[in-house]
Design a protein around this motif. Structure first.
Motif, PDB file in Angstrom:
ATOM      1  N   GLU A 328      -8.417  -2.445  -0.441  1.00 44.53           N
ATOM      2  CA  GLU A 328      -8.070  -1.479   0.603  1.00 44.53           C
ATOM      3  C   GLU A 328      -6.913  -0.582   0.174  1.00 44.53           C
ATOM      4  OE1 GLU A 328      -9.432  -4.174   4.475  1.00 44.53           O
ATOM      5  OE2 GLU A 328      -7.370  -4.251   3.731  1.00 44.53           O
ATOM      6  N   VAL A 329      -5.976  -1.127  -0.588  1.00 44.84           N
ATOM      7  CA  VAL A 329      -4.870  -0.311  -1.100  1.00 44.84           C
ATOM      8  C   VAL A 329      -5.400   0.737  -2.069  1.00 44.84           C
ATOM      9  CG1 VAL A 329      -2.778  -0.353  -2.498  1.00 44.84           C
ATOM     10  CG2 VAL A 329      -3.128  -2.101  -0.763  1.00 44.84           C
ATOM     11  N   ARG A 330      -6.305   0.337  -2.945  1.00 48.03           N
ATOM     12  CA  ARG A 330      -6.886   1.305  -3.891  1.00 48.03           C
ATOM     13  C   ARG A 330      -7.654   2.391  -3.152  1.00 48.03           C
ATOM     14  NH1 ARG A 330      -7.521  -3.385  -7.169  1.00 48.03           N
ATOM     15  NH2 ARG A 330      -9.586  -3.771  -6.290  1.00 48.03           N
ATOM     16  N   ASP A 331      -8.366   2.007  -2.103  1.00 45.66           N
ATOM     17  CA  ASP A 331      -9.115   2.990  -1.326  1.00 45.66           C
ATOM     18  C   ASP A 331      -8.166   3.963  -0.629  1.00 45.66           C
ATOM     19  OD1 ASP A 331     -11.564   4.050  -0.122  1.00 45.66           O
ATOM     20  OD2 ASP A 331     -10.808   3.201   1.742  1.00 45.66           O
ATOM     21  N   LEU A 332      -7.043   3.461  -0.152  1.00 46.94           N
ATOM     22  CA  LEU A 332      -6.059   4.312   0.518  1.00 46.94           C
ATOM     23  C   LEU A 332      -5.513   5.367  -0.435  1.00 46.94           C
ATOM     24  CD1 LEU A 332      -3.300   3.046   2.931  1.00 46.94           C
ATOM     25  CD2 LEU A 332      -2.775   4.786   1.255  1.00 46.94           C
ATOM     26  N   PHE A 333      -5.281   4.978  -1.671  1.00 47.16           N
ATOM     27  CA  PHE A 333      -4.638   5.879  -2.626  1.00 47.16           C
ATOM     28  C   PHE A 333      -5.645   6.637  -3.493  1.00 47.16           C
ATOM     29  CE2 PHE A 333      -1.013   2.802  -2.076  1.00 47.16           C
ATOM     30  CZ  PHE A 333      -0.220   3.694  -1.382  1.00 47.16           C
ATOM     31  N   LYS A 334      -6.913   6.680  -3.096  1.00 50.25           N
ATOM     32  CA  LYS A 334      -7.888   7.479  -3.834  1.00 50.25           C
ATOM     33  C   LYS A 334      -7.597   8.971  -3.737  1.00 50.25           C
ATOM     34  CE  LYS A 334     -11.961   4.492  -4.074  1.00 50.25           C
ATOM     35  NZ  LYS A 334     -13.358   4.275  -3.605  1.00 50.25           N
ATOM     36  N   TYR A 338      -2.608   9.453  -8.952  1.00 48.05           N
ATOM     37  CA  TYR A 338      -2.172   8.249  -9.656  1.00 48.05           C
ATOM     38  C   TYR A 338      -1.895   7.171  -8.619  1.00 48.05           C
ATOM     39  CZ  TYR A 338       2.370  10.089  -8.210  1.00 48.05           C
ATOM     40  OH  TYR A 338       3.406  10.588  -7.459  1.00 48.05           O
ATOM     41  N   MET A 339      -1.726   5.931  -9.081  1.00 53.17           N
ATOM     42  CA  MET A 339      -1.439   4.821  -8.177  1.00 53.17           C
ATOM     43  C   MET A 339       0.071   4.760  -7.937  1.00 53.17           C
ATOM     44  SD  MET A 339      -2.791   2.491  -6.396  1.00 53.17           S
ATOM     45  CE  MET A 339      -2.403   0.983  -5.533  1.00 53.17           C
ATOM     46  N   PRO A 340       0.543   5.054  -6.715  1.00 53.21           N
ATOM     47  CA  PRO A 340       1.991   5.136  -6.495  1.00 53.21           C
ATOM     48  C   PRO A 340       2.685   3.789  -6.353  1.00 53.21           C
ATOM     49  CG  PRO A 340       0.820   5.620  -4.472  1.00 53.21           C
ATOM     50  CD  PRO A 340      -0.221   5.424  -5.521  1.00 53.21           C
ATOM     51  N   TRP A 341       1.963   2.754  -5.936  1.00 51.37           N
ATOM     52  CA  TRP A 341       2.576   1.452  -5.714  1.00 51.37           C
ATOM     53  C   TRP A 341       2.200   0.491  -6.832  1.00 51.37           C
ATOM     54  CZ3 TRP A 341       1.727   0.296   0.228  1.00 51.37           C
ATOM     55  CH2 TRP A 341       2.461   1.231   0.963  1.00 51.37           C
ATOM     56  N   GLY A 342       3.223  -0.102  -7.439  1.00 49.86           N
ATOM     57  CA  GLY A 342       2.992  -1.092  -8.479  1.00 49.86           C
ATOM     58  C   GLY A 342       3.024  -2.501  -7.911  1.00 49.86           C
ATOM     59  N   PRO A 343       2.878  -3.516  -8.763  1.00 45.43           N
ATOM     60  CA  PRO A 343       2.885  -4.909  -8.288  1.00 45.43           C
ATOM     61  C   PRO A 343       4.231  -5.340  -7.718  1.00 45.43           C
ATOM     62  CG  PRO A 343       2.869  -4.809 -10.697  1.00 45.43           C
ATOM     63  CD  PRO A 343       2.640  -3.422 -10.203  1.00 45.43           C
ATOM     64  N   ASP A 344       5.306  -4.615  -8.040  1.00 48.09           N
ATOM     65  CA  ASP A 344       6.616  -4.989  -7.504  1.00 48.09           C
ATOM     66  C   ASP A 344       6.720  -4.741  -6.008  1.00 48.09           C
ATOM     67  OD1 ASP A 344       6.407  -2.227  -8.205  1.00 48.09           O
ATOM     68  OD2 ASP A 344       8.545  -2.019  -7.797  1.00 48.09           O
ATOM     69  N   VAL A 345       5.832  -3.892  -5.452  1.00 44.52           N
ATOM     70  CA  VAL A 345       5.878  -3.622  -4.017  1.00 44.52           C
ATOM     71  C   VAL A 345       5.621  -4.892  -3.214  1.00 44.52           C
ATOM     72  CG1 VAL A 345       4.771  -2.346  -2.138  1.00 44.52           C
ATOM     73  CG2 VAL A 345       5.274  -1.201  -4.292  1.00 44.52           C
ATOM     74  N   ASN A 346       4.754  -5.774  -3.735  1.00 46.10           N
ATOM     75  CA  ASN A 346       4.452  -7.021  -3.026  1.00 46.10           C
ATOM     76  C   ASN A 346       5.656  -7.940  -2.947  1.00 46.10           C
ATOM     77  OD1 ASN A 346       1.901  -5.854  -4.155  1.00 46.10           O
ATOM     78  ND2 ASN A 346       1.000  -7.491  -2.954  1.00 46.10           N
ATOM     79  N   ASN A 347       6.678  -7.693  -3.768  1.00 49.05           N
ATOM     80  CA  ASN A 347       7.914  -8.475  -3.713  1.00 49.05           C
ATOM     81  C   ASN A 347       9.078  -7.654  -3.172  1.00 49.05           C
ATOM     82  OD1 ASN A 347       6.703 -10.800  -4.991  1.00 49.05           O
ATOM     83  ND2 ASN A 347       6.731  -9.615  -6.883  1.00 49.05           N
ATOM     84  N   GLY A 355      -0.641 -12.865  -0.163  1.00 45.40           N
ATOM     85  CA  GLY A 355       0.105 -11.909  -0.977  1.00 45.40           C
ATOM     86  C   GLY A 355      -0.258 -10.469  -0.712  1.00 45.40           C
ATOM     87  N   TRP A 356      -0.976 -10.194   0.378  1.00 45.38           N
ATOM     88  CA  TRP A 356      -1.363  -8.830   0.733  1.00 45.38           C
ATOM     89  C   TRP A 356      -0.280  -8.202   1.609  1.00 45.38           C
ATOM     90  CZ3 TRP A 356      -7.130  -9.879   2.454  1.00 45.38           C
ATOM     91  CH2 TRP A 356      -7.829 -10.373   1.341  1.00 45.38           C
ATOM     92  N   ILE A 357      -0.116  -6.902   1.466  1.00 47.62           N
ATOM     93  CA  ILE A 357       0.912  -6.185   2.210  1.00 47.62           C
ATOM     94  C   ILE A 357       0.524  -6.114   3.677  1.00 47.62           C
ATOM     95  CG2 ILE A 357       2.118  -3.975   2.455  1.00 47.62           C
ATOM     96  CD1 ILE A 357       1.632  -3.517  -0.521  1.00 47.62           C
ATOM     97  N   THR A 358       1.409  -6.595   4.544  1.00 49.65           N
ATOM     98  CA  THR A 358       1.152  -6.573   5.971  1.00 49.65           C
ATOM     99  C   THR A 358       1.431  -5.192   6.542  1.00 49.65           C
ATOM    100  OG1 THR A 358       3.407  -7.254   6.495  1.00 49.65           O
ATOM    101  CG2 THR A 358       1.788  -9.002   6.139  1.00 49.65           C
ATOM    102  N   GLU A 379       5.955  14.117  -1.261  1.00 43.51           N
ATOM    103  CA  GLU A 379       4.786  14.242  -2.137  1.00 43.51           C
ATOM    104  C   GLU A 379       3.657  13.338  -1.664  1.00 43.51           C
ATOM    105  OE1 GLU A 379       3.563  13.402  -6.826  1.00 43.51           O
ATOM    106  OE2 GLU A 379       5.573  12.916  -6.066  1.00 43.51           O
ATOM    107  N   TYR A 380       3.992  12.093  -1.335  1.00 44.22           N
ATOM    108  CA  TYR A 380       2.970  11.147  -0.882  1.00 44.22           C
ATOM    109  C   TYR A 380       2.326  11.608   0.430  1.00 44.22           C
ATOM    110  CZ  TYR A 380       4.811   7.821  -4.339  1.00 44.22           C
ATOM    111  OH  TYR A 380       5.205   7.195  -5.503  1.00 44.22           O
TER     112      TYR A 380
END
Length: 737
Positions: A328-334, A338-347, A355-358, A379-380
């Motif tokens: 769903e995150v990938r679909d949101l950022f289509k 580029y992909m604005p959120w990296g794996p560090d966002v989950n932390n 481990g999914w973003i609420t 920009e976003y």
């Protein structure tokens, strides 16, 4: 879109270049034609595209080759004029003029060309059979127009097509050989489709099509027109229409049809409304609108921005679990390049057990981006189409710039909703654990975080007196010799030390003494890893003595080595300190031993209710004797108040002595010395009232509130006496009349 258009006319001598310009301006064929016409500027209100147009003539007799090259480099479109009755001038188009122009222009930014066949009045046949092979050979040729300067045939159309070739070029959109849209055009139109698909079901229903039409062309489509559009797609594509809505394939087909029929201005209108330039890239003006941020001010999202982001979340949360899965995150950022959120966002924000973003974490990440880098946030929002969907001038309408922090301190109140806490401490002191615990992760969950997925930020919500606020924690890397202004600019400072490491507190003490001892920024010392054995710190003062000396709160014990959900009490306290830096925080427990608890219990004591009832009864009885003077009534009321039973007075004095004894104890004698000159927090009774109604027993109260508790004790008794006396006097005066 260009602000003006520059048209250059070139060709062999005597083909009628100057005559075309003179006929356009005077609307009649000139009797005498000069060798070269001067540069002419047509005002914007006269041209069909509402753009100023400059028309430049070239004369081989009057101009040198160098001047020709300069004009070619400045031109936006070049009209190569030939005479339809002169084959040599037609041959010169391919043998001389097109190669010359190509040599003088960059390959990546070729100027569009228009072939102009003049003197069509002198022949009965058309030259198009000869010109069509040339047009197929050279992709830079936009179109060919046959005209007559003498008969004024197609003169206006010639310059309209020249304007159109500049403002609505075909080259970036369509490939004539393949007869299909170019990849860059497909990419841009796909983003436009996804932004316009408000429910994310993969089709544009009638409401979405009307919204799209109104957004781009300022007018909705009639129901019959909508059906006609869908019928055209149905006849040409099997999967262009689904569930009576337009699919992405149908949407792309419509624009292909527009271009093939010469209506590519329709496609360009759509592209430019959604922020694209002539190279099909989003413009800098669209992505980064101007926004002024004065010093000492912060940026936050306003209410409309949060509503928009909520709609985007709901649009992509297909399973309705209030969390975004990786798909769903990938679909949101289509709609992003580029992909604005990296794996560090989950932390960085709150996540669920998978481990999914609420939903809360999603909003927190947007809040964090806006606070730290407002240009990135603009920009976003531009990629998501905020200004289009909410019909705003730009994304800047989604941003609130807070007022200067110094004004907040002067007024002792703030409208900000995001507060920054910088977390400092020596290496391995527990800073990362402190951040992750804020997100609800205990030690076992923190150990599963990969090193390259860790984040220096953590943001979530806390509630201060019933108000939702964002607390942003920033882990500052331990570099005592150099702390930048960003490391020091915050609303509250958290100094973390490891109680099991004897050299851990020394770093906190030195940082405080060098950077924060004279600062107005509130500071809190955190005794991390409190589940371990506490050792003596190798410093001249113990942490408690250091805090006492510098009038700080005692070190707050903290551990993330727990099994149940972590508590947010310490984070609520940090947010409260950030909101009210002018008030010193104190104990907020329900221990029935501290000043706050004693004062609150005294105010709630049944004894006070009995005093009020007896006082009311005495004065009410006195008011029944209208012959008494006002002075006598007041004197009697006060006398009756002083004649309360000795038992009640003894109980009252016992409570007062208990409160006074605690206030004058060795530990809390500093309380009266350290209380801020501010008499109450935010100068409002709301804070006092909400202390009883909204704050759980384990929240934290301000020292100013503790002082207010004794003040309100006196004020409550005084106000009660005053109110009852006033009411009795009012009754007595009425009876006298």
């Amino acid at each position: 879109m260009r602000k003006d258009v520059r048209i250059l006319l070139v060709g062999e001598p005597k083909v009628g270049k100057t005559s075309l310009i003179m006929s356009l301006v005077s609307e009649e064929f000139p009797d005498e034609v000069p060798l070269r016409a001067e540069e002419i500027t047509i005002p914007a209100d006269v041209t069909p595209e509402r753009v100023p147009t400059h028309i430049v003539d070239y004369s081989e007799a009057e101009q040198s080759d160098e001047q020709l090259y300069q004009e070619i480099s400045k031109a936006n479109v070049i009209c190569i004029v030939y005479s339809v009755n002169n084959k040599k001038s037609i041959e010169k188009v391919t043998s001389h003029w097109i190669p010359l122009i190509n040599d003088r222009t960059d390959k990546d930014s070729r100027v569009p060309l228009i072939l102009v066949g003049n003197k069509s009045d002198l022949v009965e046949h058309s030259s198009m059979e000869t010109i069509l092979p040339i047009m197929n050979q050279y992709q830079d040729i936009e179109t060919c127009v046959e005209c007559s300067a003498k008969n004024l045939k197609n003169i206006s159309e010639l310059f309209y097509y020249a304007q159109k070739a500049v403002l609505h070029p075909t080259g970036p959109l369509y490939c004539p050989e393949e007869k299909e849209l170019k990849p860059s055009c497909i990419k841009a139109l796909t983003r436009i489709f996804k932004v316009s698909d408000l429910d994310n079901d993969g089709i544009l229903n009638d409401n979405e099509l009307n919204f799209f039409q109104r957004t781009c062309f300022n007018t909705p489509l009639a129901p019959q027109a909508l059906e006609d559009v869908k019928n055209v797609v149905r006849r040409n594509m099997t999967d262009g229409v689904k569930d009576n809505g337009l699919t992405l394939k149908g949407f792309l087909f419509l624009h292909t049809l527009f271009i093939q029929r010469g209506r590519h201005e329709t496609t360009w209108t759509v592209l430019r409304r959604f922020g694209y330039d002539d190279d099909l890239e989003l413009t800098q003006e669209y992505l980064f609108p101007m926004i002024k941020i004065p010093p000492d001010c912060t940026t936050e999202l306003n209410h409309n921005a949060y509503l928009f982001l909520q709609s985007v979340f709901d649009k992509h949360d297909k399973d309705r679990d209030c969390a975004l899965s990786p798909e769903e995150v990938r679909d949101l950022f289509k709609v992003f390049p580029y992909m604005p959120w990296g794996p560090d966002v989950n932390n960085t924000v709150c996540t669920n057990d998978q481990g999914w973003i609420t939903y809360q974490g999603y909003l927190s990440q947007w809040t964090l981006t806006t606070y730290l880098d407002v240009q990135r946030s603009l920009e976003y929002l531009g990629y998501l189409g905020y200004s289009i969907i909410y019909e705003q001038e730009s994304q800047a309408a989604a941003i609130t710039v807070t007022r200067n922090k110094r004004i907040d301190l002067q007024k002792k109140q703030t409208q900000r909703s995001v507060f920054r806490c910088n977390v400092l401490g020596a290496r391995d002191s527990g800073k990362s654990g402190f951040l992750q615990t804020f997100l609800g992760k205990n030690l076992q969950q923190q150990r599963r975080i990969r090193e390259d997925h860790k984040s220096l930020y953590a943001i979530s919500t806390t509630y201060v007196y019933g108000q939702e606020k964002y607390l942003l924690l920033h882990e500052v890397m331990p570099d005592f010799d150099f702390l930048s202004e960003a490391d020091l600019a915050c609303d509250v400072v958290c100094l973390v030390y490891d109680i099991n490491n004897p050299r851990s507190f020394e770093y906190c003490a030195k940082v405080y003494k060098q950077y924060f001892i004279d600062s107005k920024t509130p500071c809190v010392v955190i005794a991390a890893k409190s589940d371990l054995h506490e050792v003596r710190q190798h410093y001249s003062l113990s942490p408690h003595e250091f805090c006492r000396k510098h009038k700080l709160h005692p070190p707050q014990p903290f551990t993330c080595n727990i099994t149940n959900a972590p508590t947010k009490d310490i984070y609520t306290r940090l947010t409260t300190m950030a909101m009210y830096p002018h008030a010193r925080l104190r104990c907020m427990c329900a221990c029935n031993r501290c000043t706050y608890c004693l004062c609150q219990n005294l105010l709630k004591l049944e004894l006070l209710r009995n005093i009020k009832a007896q006082l009311r009864r005495v004065i009410f009885n006195s008011s029944r004797q209208p012959t008494r003077s006002l002075y006598s009534l007041t004197q009697r009321s006060v006398t009756m108040l002083c004649q309360l039973t000795p038992r009640l007075l003894a109980r009252l004095l016992g409570w007062v002595e208990a409160v006074g004894g605690y206030l004058l104890s060795e530990e809390d004698i500093r309380l009266t010395q350290r209380v801020s000159a501010v008499s109450n927090v935010e100068g409002s009774i709301f804070m006092e009232a909400s202390a009883e109604q909204l704050i759980p027993s384990d929240r934290h109260m301000a020292q100013a509130d503790l002082k207010n508790s004794t003040f309100w004790l006196r004020a409550s008794v005084g106000a009660t006496v005053f109110a009852v006396l006033g009411f009795a006097m009012y009754r007595a005066l009425l009876k006298q009349r």
